[in-house]
Design an enzyme around this catalytic site. Structure first.
Site, PDB file in Angstrom:
ATOM      1  N   ARG A  56       0.831  -1.217   0.000  1.00 24.23           N
ATOM      2  CA  ARG A  56       0.000   0.000   0.000  1.00 24.23           C
ATOM      3  C   ARG A  56       0.858   1.257   0.000  1.00 24.23           C
ATOM      4  NH1 ARG A  56      -2.000  -3.762   3.388  1.00 24.23           N
ATOM      5  NH2 ARG A  56      -4.019  -4.631   2.886  1.00 24.23           N
TER       6      ARG A  56
ATOM      7  N   ASP B 105       9.681  -6.396  -5.002  1.00 20.89           N
ATOM      8  CA  ASP B 105       8.811  -6.950  -3.960  1.00 20.89           C
ATOM      9  C   ASP B 105       8.676  -8.429  -4.279  1.00 20.89           C
ATOM     10  OD1 ASP B 105       6.457  -7.847  -2.529  1.00 20.89           O
ATOM     11  OD2 ASP B 105       5.811  -5.760  -2.365  1.00 20.89           O
TER      12      ASP B 105
ATOM     13  N   ALA C  16      10.314   2.690   6.962  1.00 23.86           N
ATOM     14  CA  ALA C  16       9.711   1.367   7.239  1.00 23.86           C
ATOM     15  C   ALA C  16       9.918   1.012   8.711  1.00 23.86           C
ATOM     16  CB  ALA C  16      10.285   0.320   6.299  1.00 23.86           C
ATOM     17  N   ARG C  17      11.030   0.383   9.025  1.00 18.08           N
ATOM     18  CA  ARG C  17      11.393   0.079  10.409  1.00 18.08           C
ATOM     19  C   ARG C  17      12.906   0.121  10.507  1.00 18.08           C
ATOM     20  NH1 ARG C  17       6.892   1.133  11.722  1.00 18.08           N
ATOM     21  NH2 ARG C  17       5.375  -0.203  12.756  1.00 18.08           N
TER      22      ARG C  17
ATOM     23  N   ASP D 209      13.268   8.081   9.228  1.00 13.37           N
ATOM     24  CA  ASP D 209      12.143   8.321  10.142  1.00 13.37           C
ATOM     25  C   ASP D 209      12.134   7.298  11.268  1.00 13.37           C
ATOM     26  OD1 ASP D 209       9.599   9.590  10.894  1.00 13.37           O
ATOM     27  OD2 ASP D 209       8.683   7.694  10.274  1.00 13.37           O
TER      28      ASP D 209
ATOM     29  N   GLU E  88      14.181   3.295  19.501  1.00 13.41           N
ATOM     30  CA  GLU E  88      13.476   4.586  19.460  1.00 13.41           C
ATOM     31  C   GLU E  88      13.031   4.958  20.859  1.00 13.41           C
ATOM     32  OE1 GLU E  88      10.386   4.233  16.509  1.00 13.41           O
ATOM     33  OE2 GLU E  88      11.828   3.976  14.896  1.00 13.41           O
TER      34      GLU E  88
ATOM     35  N   HIS F 195       9.844   9.022  13.821  1.00 12.41           N
ATOM     36  CA  HIS F 195       8.811   8.008  13.544  1.00 12.41           C
ATOM     37  C   HIS F 195       7.431   8.665  13.459  1.00 12.41           C
ATOM     38  CE1 HIS F 195       7.643   3.498  14.049  1.00 12.41           C
ATOM     39  NE2 HIS F 195       6.731   4.145  13.341  1.00 12.41           N
TER      40      HIS F 195
HETATM   41  N1  LIG Z   1       7.249   5.247   9.699  1.00 10.84           N
HETATM   42  C1  LIG Z   1       5.956   5.069   9.879  1.00 10.84           C
HETATM   43  O1  LIG Z   1       5.312   5.872  10.548  1.00 10.84           O
HETATM   44  C2  LIG Z   1       5.247   3.917   9.233  1.00 10.84           C
HETATM   45  C3  LIG Z   1       3.883   4.059   8.964  1.00 10.84           C
HETATM   46  C4  LIG Z   1       3.226   2.994   8.379  1.00 10.84           C
HETATM   47  C5  LIG Z   1       3.900   1.822   8.068  1.00 10.84           C
HETATM   48  N2  LIG Z   1       5.217   1.745   8.330  1.00 10.84           N
HETATM   49  C6  LIG Z   1       5.945   0.511   7.961  1.00 10.84           C
HETATM   50  O2  LIG Z   1       5.750   0.280   6.561  1.00 10.84           O
HETATM   51  C7  LIG Z   1       5.497  -1.101   6.355  1.00 10.84           C
HETATM   52  C8  LIG Z   1       4.707  -1.306   5.063  1.00 10.84           C
HETATM   53  O3  LIG Z   1       3.382  -0.841   5.207  1.00 10.84           O
HETATM   54  P1  LIG Z   1       2.279  -1.120   4.074  1.00 10.84           P
HETATM   55  O4  LIG Z   1       1.016  -0.553   4.576  1.00 10.84           O
HETATM   56  O5  LIG Z   1       2.761  -0.707   2.733  1.00 10.84           O
HETATM   57  O6  LIG Z   1       2.228  -2.709   4.142  1.00 10.84           O
HETATM   58  P2  LIG Z   1       1.801  -3.719   2.969  1.00 10.84           P
HETATM   59  O7  LIG Z   1       1.643  -5.029   3.633  1.00 10.84           O
HETATM   60  O8  LIG Z   1       0.658  -3.156   2.200  1.00 10.84           O
HETATM   61  O9  LIG Z   1       3.075  -3.738   2.009  1.00 10.84           O
HETATM   62  C9  LIG Z   1       4.301  -4.325   2.347  1.00 10.84           C
HETATM   63  C10 LIG Z   1       4.895  -4.913   1.075  1.00 10.84           C
HETATM   64  O10 LIG Z   1       6.235  -5.331   1.345  1.00 10.84           O
HETATM   65  C11 LIG Z   1       6.447  -6.537   0.617  1.00 10.84           C
HETATM   66  N3  LIG Z   1       7.594  -7.245   1.156  1.00 10.84           N
HETATM   67  C12 LIG Z   1       7.624  -8.225   2.109  1.00 10.84           C
HETATM   68  N4  LIG Z   1       8.881  -8.611   2.336  1.00 10.84           N
HETATM   69  C13 LIG Z   1       9.669  -7.882   1.509  1.00 10.84           C
HETATM   70  C14 LIG Z   1      11.066  -7.828   1.269  1.00 10.84           C
HETATM   71  N5  LIG Z   1      11.935  -8.593   1.952  1.00 10.84           N
HETATM   72  N6  LIG Z   1      11.528  -6.957   0.337  1.00 10.84           N
HETATM   73  C15 LIG Z   1      10.676  -6.168  -0.347  1.00 10.84           C
HETATM   74  N7  LIG Z   1       9.340  -6.183  -0.179  1.00 10.84           N
HETATM   75  C16 LIG Z   1       8.848  -7.018   0.753  1.00 10.84           C
HETATM   76  C17 LIG Z   1       5.132  -7.279   0.703  1.00 10.84           C
HETATM   77  O11 LIG Z   1       5.012  -8.231  -0.331  1.00 10.84           O
HETATM   78  C18 LIG Z   1       4.135  -6.142   0.563  1.00 10.84           C
HETATM   79  O12 LIG Z   1       3.750  -5.941  -0.788  1.00 10.84           O
HETATM   80  C19 LIG Z   1       4.771  -1.530   7.641  1.00 10.84           C
HETATM   81  O13 LIG Z   1       4.941  -2.914   7.885  1.00 10.84           O
HETATM   82  C20 LIG Z   1       5.406  -0.693   8.715  1.00 10.84           C
HETATM   83  O14 LIG Z   1       6.475  -1.369   9.331  1.00 10.84           O
HETATM   84  C21 LIG Z   1       5.911   2.754   8.914  1.00 10.84           C
HETATM   85  O1  LIG Z   2       3.097   0.926  11.636  1.00  8.96           O
HETATM   86  C1  LIG Z   2       2.562   2.017  11.515  1.00  8.96           C
HETATM   87  O2  LIG Z   2       1.415   2.174  11.029  1.00  8.96           O
HETATM   88  C2  LIG Z   2       3.318   3.230  11.900  1.00  8.96           C
HETATM   89  O3  LIG Z   2       4.579   2.919  12.370  1.00  8.96           O
HETATM   90  C3  LIG Z   2       2.544   4.128  12.790  1.00  8.96           C
HETATM   91  O4  LIG Z   2       2.322   3.505  13.987  1.00  8.96           O
HETATM   92  P1  LIG Z   2       3.050   4.069  15.297  1.00  8.96           P
HETATM   93  O5  LIG Z   2       3.031   5.531  15.173  1.00  8.96           O
HETATM   94  O6  LIG Z   2       2.224   3.579  16.422  1.00  8.96           O
HETATM   95  O7  LIG Z   2       4.399   3.456  15.270  1.00  8.96           O
END
Ligand SMILES: NC(=O)c1ccc[n+]([C@@H]2O[C@H](COP(=O)([O-])OP(=O)(O)OC[C@H]3O[C@@H](n4cnc5c(N)ncnc54)[C@H](O)[C@@H]3O)[C@@H](O)[C@H]2O)c1
Ligand SMILES: O=C(O)[C@H](O)COP(=O)(O)O
Length: 331
Positions: free
Chosen positions: A157, A177, A237-238, A262, A267, A285
């Site tokens: 997404r 991906d 991401a993380r 981020d 953290e 973050h």
């Molecule tokens: N910084 C923030 O505030 C924040 C906010 C939201 C999400 N996130 C992080 O972003 C991540 C992704 O969110 P999303 O909503 O897009 O999730 P999602 O599940 O829609 O998309 C994740 C994608 O990563 C792919 N994937 C899995 N393993 C992989 C790899 N080794 N290499 C490349 N691609 C791989 C999956 O196939 C999937 O299409 C979350 O899991 C979360 O950790 C961070």
């Molecule tokens: O995974 C998430 O959606 C983001 O990291 C936001 O969540 P958090 O602000 O609670 O980490």
């Protein structure tokens, strides 16, 4: 006595009107820990036992926390967010605790934030601001981002939203991906490549995969070594998907041009050497949280809790469906 629902994240305590009505209509009462910071494991061990559910941020739901809380009736951990790597899923499943997440609630926020970091690096924002504030006039030639190559690792997404914004900025978008939606990518101008080729070709490598054992430290000395010296790494991401000592070495020795971060392994990051570098732009973050996404994440988590405590199974939100029979047998 009404079932109690912990509202764990401090930033959500003032938007009770968003998630509260669904939870209270389900017959439960809200419990606020009253701490301004992210709860620690010790604090969760104090406040969670006795609650049937927690509306969860990124605080650590360890095996110890889950065991202690499940013994006192915990049935639901509902993430007001997308990543659920702070929850011990195996322990939750073993103890009959359903874990939910809120997919699709913050991808536009993360996409905007990703470009905030990209633009800050391309336009030397922090250096110019600090230089002017110190009495200087640090004119520098900016880097254009139009015409550059955006490499998106993880095309879910968030990755798709980032790719769309990149295309709108006139970037060429490549990505990797392991489970890519190749029809979507073909229709939306995203060239799918092996991961190493994304590192080699991209001017901006942007990380959007979940934190999994397979993705842990996939950005490391080897993959950073494939990048162009003019290229940048963006991590929203993380922290754990990057080997931070290897990134520090690459940035310090100008093996790559810079990074926008981020997220961090720990953290807040404390005495992390990455904080000392001037080719890094950092945020706390906050990529996923803006005034729109915050409500969407909190509303989805509140709704998931309301459904689960009234016996309605929200299949699209439960991340450990194997728990269903054990969850239902707990009554
Ligand atoms: N910084 C923030 O505030 C924040 C906010 C939201 C999400 N996130 C992080 O972003 C991540 C992704 O969110 P999303 O909503 O897009 O999730 P999602 O599940 O829609 O998309 C994740 C994608 O990563 C792919 N994937 C899995 N393993 C992989 C790899 N080794 N290499 C490349 N691609 C791989 C999956 O196939 C999937 O299409 C979350 O899991 C979360 O950790 C961070
Ligand atoms: O995974 C998430 O959606 C983001 O990291 C936001 O969540 P958090 O602000 O609670 O980490």
């Amino acid at each position: 006595m009404k079932p109690r629902v912990l509202i764990a994240p401090a930033p959500l305590q003032d938007i009770e009107h968003v998630y509260g009505p669904a939870i209270t209509a389900a017959g439960a009462e809200l419990v606020f820990p009253g701490k301004p910071h992210q709860l620690s494991e010790a604090e969760l061990l104090e406040v969670l036992p006795g609650c049937v559910a927690t509306l969860a941020g990124s605080e650590p739901y360890t095996r110890a926390v889950i065991a202690a809380a499940a013994a006192k009736g915990l049935k639901v951990i509902a993430r007001a967010g997308v990543g659920y790597d702070a929850v011990d899923l195996a322990a939750a499943t073993e103890h009959g605790v359903a874990v939910t997440f809120a997919p699709g609630t913050n991808q536009e926020s993360v996409a905007e934030h990703t470009f905030t970091l990209i633009l800050a690096l391309a336009r030397h924002l922090i250096r110019q601001h600090n230089g002017i504030a110190a009495g200087g006039w640090p004119r520098q030639t900016n880097r254009p981002i139009r015409g550059t190559v955006l490499g998106v690792l993880g095309l879910g997404r968030i990755g798709k939203a980032v790719a769309r914004v990149g295309r709108n900025f006139g970037m060429t978008v490549i990505g990797h991906d392991p489970y890519a939606d190749s029809a979507y990518c073909a229709a939306n101008g995203i060239e799918l490549l092996p991961m190493d080729d994304v590192f080699r070709r991209a001017d901006w490598v942007s990380l959007h995969m979940p934190m999994l054992p397979e993705s842990r430290q996939c950005v490391n000395a080897r993959t950073l070594g494939l990048m162009k010296p003019t290229a940048f790494l963006i991590n929203t991401a993380r922290g754990g998907v990057v080997c931070e000592p290897d990134l520090f070495d690459a940035l310090k020795n100008n093996r790559i041009a810079g990074a926008g971060l981020d997220v961090f392994e720990n953290e807040p990051p404390g005495a992390n050497p990455l904080l000392t570098l001037d080719n890094v732009v950092m945020t706390a973050h906050t990529a996923g949280v803006d005034l729109l996404s915050r409500d969407d994440m909190a509303r989805a988590a509140g709704e998931a809790i309301a459904r689960l405590i009234t016996g309605v199974w929200p299949a699209d939100w439960v991340v450990n469906p194997a728990v269903k029979a054990a969850f239902e047998s707990r009554g």
